[in-house]
Design a protein around this motif. Structure first.
Motif, PDB file in Angstrom:
ATOM      1  N   MET A 166      52.458  45.413  42.073  1.00 33.75           N
ATOM      2  CA  MET A 166      51.586  46.244  41.279  1.00 33.75           C
ATOM      3  C   MET A 166      50.153  46.040  41.744  1.00 33.75           C
ATOM      4  O   MET A 166      49.720  44.912  41.949  1.00 33.75           O
ATOM      5  CB  MET A 166      51.733  45.882  39.799  1.00 33.75           C
ATOM      6  N   PRO A 167      49.394  47.126  41.912  1.00 34.39           N
ATOM      7  CA  PRO A 167      48.010  46.982  42.369  1.00 34.39           C
ATOM      8  C   PRO A 167      47.129  46.331  41.314  1.00 34.39           C
ATOM      9  O   PRO A 167      47.391  46.429  40.123  1.00 34.39           O
ATOM     10  CB  PRO A 167      47.565  48.420  42.627  1.00 34.39           C
ATOM     11  N   VAL A 168      46.094  45.705  41.788  1.00 34.58           N
ATOM     12  CA  VAL A 168      45.108  45.064  40.916  1.00 34.58           C
ATOM     13  C   VAL A 168      43.794  45.805  41.078  1.00 34.58           C
ATOM     14  O   VAL A 168      43.342  46.048  42.197  1.00 34.58           O
ATOM     15  CB  VAL A 168      44.926  43.580  41.287  1.00 34.58           C
ATOM     16  N   PHE A 169      43.182  46.194  39.968  1.00 34.56           N
ATOM     17  CA  PHE A 169      41.901  46.882  39.992  1.00 34.56           C
ATOM     18  C   PHE A 169      40.819  45.899  39.586  1.00 34.56           C
ATOM     19  O   PHE A 169      40.913  45.252  38.553  1.00 34.56           O
ATOM     20  CB  PHE A 169      41.901  48.072  39.019  1.00 34.56           C
ATOM     21  N   ARG A 170      39.792  45.796  40.396  1.00 33.63           N
ATOM     22  CA  ARG A 170      38.680  44.907  40.110  1.00 33.63           C
ATOM     23  C   ARG A 170      37.440  45.744  39.818  1.00 33.63           C
ATOM     24  O   ARG A 170      37.168  46.713  40.514  1.00 33.63           O
ATOM     25  CB  ARG A 170      38.403  43.991  41.295  1.00 33.63           C
ATOM     26  N   VAL A 171      36.700  45.352  38.788  1.00 34.27           N
ATOM     27  CA  VAL A 171      35.505  46.076  38.382  1.00 34.27           C
ATOM     28  C   VAL A 171      34.354  45.087  38.286  1.00 34.27           C
ATOM     29  O   VAL A 171      34.497  44.028  37.681  1.00 34.27           O
ATOM     30  CB  VAL A 171      35.721  46.759  37.012  1.00 34.27           C
ATOM     31  N   GLU A 172      33.212  45.443  38.883  1.00 36.92           N
ATOM     32  CA  GLU A 172      32.025  44.611  38.732  1.00 36.92           C
ATOM     33  C   GLU A 172      31.479  44.832  37.328  1.00 36.92           C
ATOM     34  O   GLU A 172      31.156  45.963  36.950  1.00 36.92           O
ATOM     35  CB  GLU A 172      30.979  44.988  39.778  1.00 36.92           C
ATOM     36  N   LYS A 173      31.374  43.777  36.550  1.00 29.63           N
ATOM     37  CA  LYS A 173      31.063  43.892  35.124  1.00 29.63           C
ATOM     38  C   LYS A 173      29.631  43.495  34.791  1.00 29.63           C
ATOM     39  O   LYS A 173      29.384  42.802  33.828  1.00 29.63           O
ATOM     40  CB  LYS A 173      32.035  43.036  34.325  1.00 29.63           C
ATOM     41  N   VAL A 174      28.687  43.970  35.573  1.00 24.01           N
ATOM     42  CA  VAL A 174      27.296  43.618  35.297  1.00 24.01           C
ATOM     43  C   VAL A 174      26.461  44.824  34.887  1.00 24.01           C
ATOM     44  O   VAL A 174      25.381  44.678  34.358  1.00 24.01           O
ATOM     45  CB  VAL A 174      26.646  42.928  36.515  1.00 24.01           C
ATOM     46  N   LYS A 175      26.968  46.030  35.107  1.00 26.15           N
ATOM     47  CA  LYS A 175      26.193  47.227  34.813  1.00 26.15           C
ATOM     48  C   LYS A 175      27.156  48.356  34.437  1.00 26.15           C
ATOM     49  O   LYS A 175      28.242  48.456  34.995  1.00 26.15           O
ATOM     50  CB  LYS A 175      25.389  47.580  36.058  1.00 26.15           C
ATOM     51  N   ASP A 176      26.743  49.189  33.480  1.00 21.07           N
ATOM     52  CA  ASP A 176      27.583  50.300  33.023  1.00 21.07           C
ATOM     53  C   ASP A 176      28.976  49.831  32.637  1.00 21.07           C
ATOM     54  O   ASP A 176      29.987  50.371  33.085  1.00 21.07           O
ATOM     55  CB  ASP A 176      27.664  51.394  34.099  1.00 21.07           C
ATOM     56  N   TYR A 177      29.017  48.845  31.789  1.00 18.98           N
ATOM     57  CA  TYR A 177      30.272  48.226  31.370  1.00 18.98           C
ATOM     58  C   TYR A 177      30.283  48.142  29.853  1.00 18.98           C
ATOM     59  O   TYR A 177      29.291  47.778  29.234  1.00 18.98           O
ATOM     60  CB  TYR A 177      30.381  46.826  31.996  1.00 18.98           C
ATOM     61  N   THR A 178      31.406  48.492  29.241  1.00 19.21           N
ATOM     62  CA  THR A 178      31.527  48.480  27.783  1.00 19.21           C
ATOM     63  C   THR A 178      32.623  47.519  27.361  1.00 19.21           C
ATOM     64  O   THR A 178      33.725  47.557  27.896  1.00 19.21           O
ATOM     65  CB  THR A 178      31.865  49.894  27.264  1.00 19.21           C
ATOM     66  N   ILE A 179      32.309  46.685  26.394  1.00 21.20           N
ATOM     67  CA  ILE A 179      33.300  45.785  25.817  1.00 21.20           C
ATOM     68  C   ILE A 179      33.658  46.337  24.446  1.00 21.20           C
ATOM     69  O   ILE A 179      32.778  46.655  23.641  1.00 21.20           O
ATOM     70  CB  ILE A 179      32.755  44.353  25.683  1.00 21.20           C
ATOM     71  N   MET A 180      34.956  46.490  24.192  1.00 18.78           N
ATOM     72  CA  MET A 180      35.398  47.013  22.901  1.00 18.78           C
ATOM     73  C   MET A 180      36.722  46.348  22.528  1.00 18.78           C
ATOM     74  O   MET A 180      37.443  45.873  23.403  1.00 18.78           O
ATOM     75  CB  MET A 180      35.533  48.527  22.943  1.00 18.78           C
TER      76      MET A 180
END
Length: 90
Positions: A1-15
């Motif tokens: 299964m592929p893994v998606f990585r996201v840089e979480k320093v800008k334009d990021y929402t925690i909910m």
């Protein structure tokens, strides 16, 4: 299964995941709520503005908002003036 990585320093929402796992909500309702949670607090949360930034029209946005209200994810307070006339929504 592929893994998606996201840089979480800008334009990021925690909910919370609560609404995403609620089987009673449609995918459209979950998506709109996620979008609303990602907007800044000073954003103009009107039905017209939500319709403007989405492909769905005003009727569709209104229907989704009512579903989110019924599920308890959104509350709207009607603010009236001294004459009892509706002036704004909070």
């Amino acid at each position: 299964m592929p893994v998606f990585r996201v840089e979480k320093v800008k334009d990021y929402t925690i909910m919370p995941n609560t609404h995403l796992r609620n089987r009673q909500l449609s995918l459209r309702a979950k998506g709109l709520l996620c979008q609303m949670l990602s907007l800044p607090p000073e954003w103009n949360f009107t039905l017209q503005e939500l319709a403007y930034i989405n492909k769905e029209g005003l009727d569709a946005i209104t229907t989704i908002i009512h579903k989110l209200e019924q599920a308890g994810y959104i509350t709207r307070n009607r603010i009236r003036d001294e004459k009892g006339l509706l002036r704004e929504m909070d």
